[in-house]
Each structure stands twice: as structure tokens, then as C-alpha cells.
Design a protein around this motif. Structure first.
Motif, PDB file in Angstrom:
ATOM      1  N   VAL A   7       0.846  -1.200   0.000  1.00 27.57           N
ATOM      2  CA  VAL A   7       0.000   0.000   0.000  1.00 27.57           C
ATOM      3  C   VAL A   7       0.881   1.249   0.000  1.00 27.57           C
ATOM      4  O   VAL A   7       0.605   2.217  -0.714  1.00 27.57           O
ATOM      5  CB  VAL A   7      -0.962  -0.001   1.214  1.00 27.57           C
ATOM      6  N   GLU A   8       1.955   1.229   0.779  1.00 28.64           N
ATOM      7  CA  GLU A   8       2.861   2.380   0.818  1.00 28.64           C
ATOM      8  C   GLU A   8       3.556   2.586  -0.526  1.00 28.64           C
ATOM      9  O   GLU A   8       3.779   3.717  -0.953  1.00 28.64           O
ATOM     10  CB  GLU A   8       3.893   2.202   1.922  1.00 28.64           C
ATOM     11  N   PHE A  10       2.506   1.274  -3.726  1.00 28.03           N
ATOM     12  CA  PHE A  10       1.645   1.377  -4.902  1.00 28.03           C
ATOM     13  C   PHE A  10       0.362   2.171  -4.675  1.00 28.03           C
ATOM     14  O   PHE A  10      -0.343   2.478  -5.636  1.00 28.03           O
ATOM     15  CB  PHE A  10       1.286  -0.023  -5.413  1.00 28.03           C
ATOM     16  N   GLY A  11       0.038   2.459  -3.418  1.00 27.74           N
ATOM     17  CA  GLY A  11      -1.186   3.205  -3.129  1.00 27.74           C
ATOM     18  C   GLY A  11      -2.320   2.281  -2.719  1.00 27.74           C
ATOM     19  O   GLY A  11      -2.339   1.088  -3.031  1.00 27.74           O
ATOM     20  N   ASP A  12      -3.281   2.874  -2.018  1.00 25.40           N
ATOM     21  CA  ASP A  12      -4.391   2.108  -1.454  1.00 25.40           C
ATOM     22  C   ASP A  12      -5.301   1.535  -2.534  1.00 25.40           C
ATOM     23  O   ASP A  12      -5.643   0.349  -2.519  1.00 25.40           O
ATOM     24  CB  ASP A  12      -5.191   3.001  -0.496  1.00 25.40           C
ATOM     25  N   SER A  13      -5.709   2.365  -3.502  1.00 27.42           N
ATOM     26  CA  SER A  13      -6.675   1.887  -4.499  1.00 27.42           C
ATOM     27  C   SER A  13      -6.068   0.824  -5.410  1.00 27.42           C
ATOM     28  O   SER A  13      -6.741  -0.169  -5.736  1.00 27.42           O
ATOM     29  CB  SER A  13      -7.219   3.057  -5.313  1.00 27.42           C
ATOM     30  N   THR A  15      -3.631  -1.272  -4.658  1.00 32.91           N
ATOM     31  CA  THR A  15      -3.459  -2.503  -3.883  1.00 32.91           C
ATOM     32  C   THR A  15      -4.795  -3.193  -3.644  1.00 32.91           C
ATOM     33  O   THR A  15      -4.897  -4.421  -3.765  1.00 32.91           O
ATOM     34  CB  THR A  15      -2.758  -2.202  -2.539  1.00 32.91           C
TER      35      THR A  15
END
Length: 96
Positions: A7-8, A10-13, A15
Motif C-alpha cells: 500500500v505504501e 503502490f497506493g491504497d486503491s 493494492t
């Protein structure tokens, strides 16, 4: 913990989307999620360094070669004029 790292990176959405995609295929594991994320971005993992077991050999580091030298050599060889094409052979019906 690995999913948090993804998540850190590639980002939350992205992932969350990758987790959904992996779950729909029936696979389980953060390594599959990481594979999907890397695949969508065109990233390939680097091979780990080769360890030979000898500290003197393991410490050897070589610089990246300058491949532009090859471009210069090939460019000179490709500029030669091959000359005029050979004349067409006579047709088989023209021979007597």
C-alpha cells in the motif's frame, strides 16, 4: 505487514484492486498481489547479487559498459554504398 508495504509503495486503491483480482482467481497470498501490481506497471524484479562464497570475489564490482561505442562502429559499416543492382536475367522463353 507485506500488504501494508505494498500500500505504501503502490497506493491504497491499486493494492485493493490487486487484492480483489487475486481473490477472484482463487489465489491467496501477498506475493500474488505484488505480482499483479508489478505486472500492471511493467515492473520486473531484479535478480539478487551472485554470492560466490569468497569475500574477495563477492566484493568485485564492475562498472556498466558504455554500449554507445558499438553504435558508432556499426553506423560506419552501414553507410557503404552497395552499388547498382545486377541486371535481370533473361526470361526462360527468350533463350534459344
Amino acid at each position: 505487514m507485506r500488504l501494508t508495504f505494498l500500500v505504501e509503495l503502490f497506493g491504497d486503491s491499486a493494492t485493493t484492486s490487486a487484492v480483489d483480482e487475486v481473490m477472484h482467481t482463487g489465489h491467496v497470498g501477498a506475493e500474488y498481489v505484488e505480482y499483479v501490481l508489478r505486472h500492471k506497471r511493467g515492473l520486473t524484479p531484479c535478480a539478487p547479487p551472485l554470492h560466490l562464497g569468497d569475500p574477495a570475489l563477492d566484493a568485485i564490482s564492475l562498472p556498466e559498459p558504455d554500449l554507445s561505442l558499438y553504435d558508432q562502429r556499426v553506423a560506419l559499416a552501414m553507410t557503404r554504398d552497395p552499388g547498382n543492382p545486377p541486371p535481370d536475367p533473361p526470361a526462360s522463353g527468350d533463350l534459344e
